[in-house]
Design a protein around this motif. Structure first.
Motif, PDB file in Angstrom:
ATOM      1  N   GLU A   1      44.723  40.813  36.905  1.00 26.93           N
ATOM      2  CA  GLU A   1      44.429  39.521  36.281  1.00 26.93           C
ATOM      3  C   GLU A   1      44.827  38.362  37.195  1.00 26.93           C
ATOM      4  OE1 GLU A   1      46.141  41.982  34.896  1.00 26.93           O
ATOM      5  OE2 GLU A   1      44.644  42.699  33.439  1.00 26.93           O
ATOM      6  N   ARG A   2      46.004  38.503  37.824  1.00 30.61           N
ATOM      7  CA  ARG A   2      46.463  37.423  38.697  1.00 30.61           C
ATOM      8  C   ARG A   2      45.635  37.359  39.976  1.00 30.61           C
ATOM      9  NH1 ARG A   2      51.163  36.355  41.938  1.00 30.61           N
ATOM     10  NH2 ARG A   2      51.936  38.473  41.642  1.00 30.61           N
TER      11      ARG A   2
ATOM     12  N   HIS B   1      39.388  33.101  42.010  1.00 27.42           N
ATOM     13  CA  HIS B   1      38.704  31.939  41.426  1.00 27.42           C
ATOM     14  C   HIS B   1      39.109  30.651  42.146  1.00 27.42           C
ATOM     15  CE1 HIS B   1      36.826  34.315  38.471  1.00 27.42           C
ATOM     16  NE2 HIS B   1      37.796  34.365  37.573  1.00 27.42           N
TER      17      HIS B   1
ATOM     18  N   VAL C   1      48.954  30.980  42.754  1.00 23.90           N
ATOM     19  CA  VAL C   1      49.158  31.562  41.432  1.00 23.90           C
ATOM     20  C   VAL C   1      50.413  32.419  41.474  1.00 23.90           C
ATOM     21  CG1 VAL C   1      48.147  32.939  39.587  1.00 23.90           C
ATOM     22  CG2 VAL C   1      46.659  31.594  41.094  1.00 23.90           C
TER      23      VAL C   1
ATOM     24  N   GLU D   1      42.483  35.563  39.263  1.00 25.25           N
ATOM     25  CA  GLU D   1      42.718  34.115  39.204  1.00 25.25           C
ATOM     26  C   GLU D   1      42.845  33.528  40.607  1.00 25.25           C
ATOM     27  OE1 GLU D   1      43.423  30.251  38.015  1.00 25.25           O
ATOM     28  OE2 GLU D   1      42.557  31.938  36.917  1.00 25.25           O
TER      29      GLU D   1
END
Length: 301
Positions: free
Chosen positions: A202-203, A209, A18, A206
């Motif tokens: 937020e990153r 995930h 990411v 991610e």
């Protein structure tokens, strides 16, 4: 090769990396311009992973030169197979072949040359030039940096017994450093530079995930919030993204559904690597951070 910044970001995302737009931009430019990419940042933020993902996504061999104190040219570029050369000399002498010039040309030939990572990268297969990862360059000395200048600027090296070897197709070069010392400007000028920082919440969520899919959503949110606050504390070594992933996987193995003081205390060794930092968290600061995380997530939820 990607033809745009968006394609570069998608290429990295396809390898579960990411990246923010600034990283995708500098990587696209490095590929487009054929320039080495110099990545600097704290340990564990994903610098090495960029080279690994890039090699896999582009279907290129990955050649890794792991730097260390005392690394010299023979370990990085080439060396001669001295044992085989001695056997060849003995065989020539036994057969009566004592022509010194012929013997010298014979033993300093390709058959006795041991290729190390940099030479392997320069002699890569046409149309499929490898990704050369020079990892943790700051562990070496200035003499080794000076040696790299010819490689980075001209994609060539000089071997005294053979001559100059030039890459038919330049390798994709990625250099990483944890900034334990400054790298000379002469080397940096030959590269495109990017500072790889800790990701935003937020990153990082991610990333979890993708890299720790077994962690449930509530646990992932709590541990990311905990780690983000932990990095602002005065620690000897703040945890990187790699430690966040390890912590998520460890808590998943323990069947944790949410953070609690006992689980945080029991698993601090996964997240922190220095006893002074662990002791500080166990004295109450870790509990205070966890309380803040629980409160803020409750208010947000």
């Amino acid at each position: 090769m990607p033809q745009s910044i968006e394609e570069t970001a998608s290429l990295l995302a396809g390898g579960d990396y990411v990246a923010d737009r600034s990283l995708a931009t500098v990587l696209f430019l490095a590929l487009k311009m054929g320039r080495p990419l110099f990545l600097e940042g704290e340990a564990g933020v994903g610098k090495t992973e960029i080279a690994k993902v890039l090699a896999k996504a582009l279907d290129r061999p990955l050649i890794r030169l792991q730097c260390y104190e005392g690394l010299d040219v023979s370990s990085a570029l080439y060396e001669w197979n001295y044992a085989a050369q001695m056997i060849e000399i003995r065989l020539r002498e036994a057969s009566g072949d004592t022509d010194r010039n012929a013997m010298r040309a014979g033993i300093f030939s390709d058959d006795f040359l041991i290729r190390r990572p940099i030479l392997q990268a320069l002699e890569g297969e046409p149309g499929r030039a490898p990704v050369l990862l020079i990892d943790e360059l700051d562990r070496t000395d200035e003499a080794f940096e000076a040696f790299l200048l010819e490689v980075l600027s001209d994609n060539q090296v000089t071997i005294p017994e053979i001559g100059t070897i030039r890459a038919g197709e330049p390798p994709i070069v990625v250099i990483t450093t944890n900034r334990t010392r400054e790298i000379h400007d002469a080397l940096k000028r030959r590269c495109l530079y990017h500072w790889v920082d800790y990701p935003s919440a937020e990153r990082e969520l991610e990333i979890l995930h993708r890299k720790a899919p077994g962690a449930n959503a509530a646990l992932a949110k709590e541990l990311v919030a905990f780690v983000q606050r932990l990095r602002s504390a005065d620690l000897f070594k703040a945890p990187g993204v790699a430690e966040t992933i390890d912590w998520a996987n460890a808590l998943t193995e323990l069947n944790a559904l949410a953070l609690d003081p006992a689980k945080v205390s029991d698993t601090l060794g996964v997240l922190l690597k220095y006893q002074d930092d662990i002791a500080r968290m166990e004295k109450g600061e870790g509990r205070a951070i966890l309380d803040e995380v629980k409160r803020d997530l409750a208010l947000a939820g």
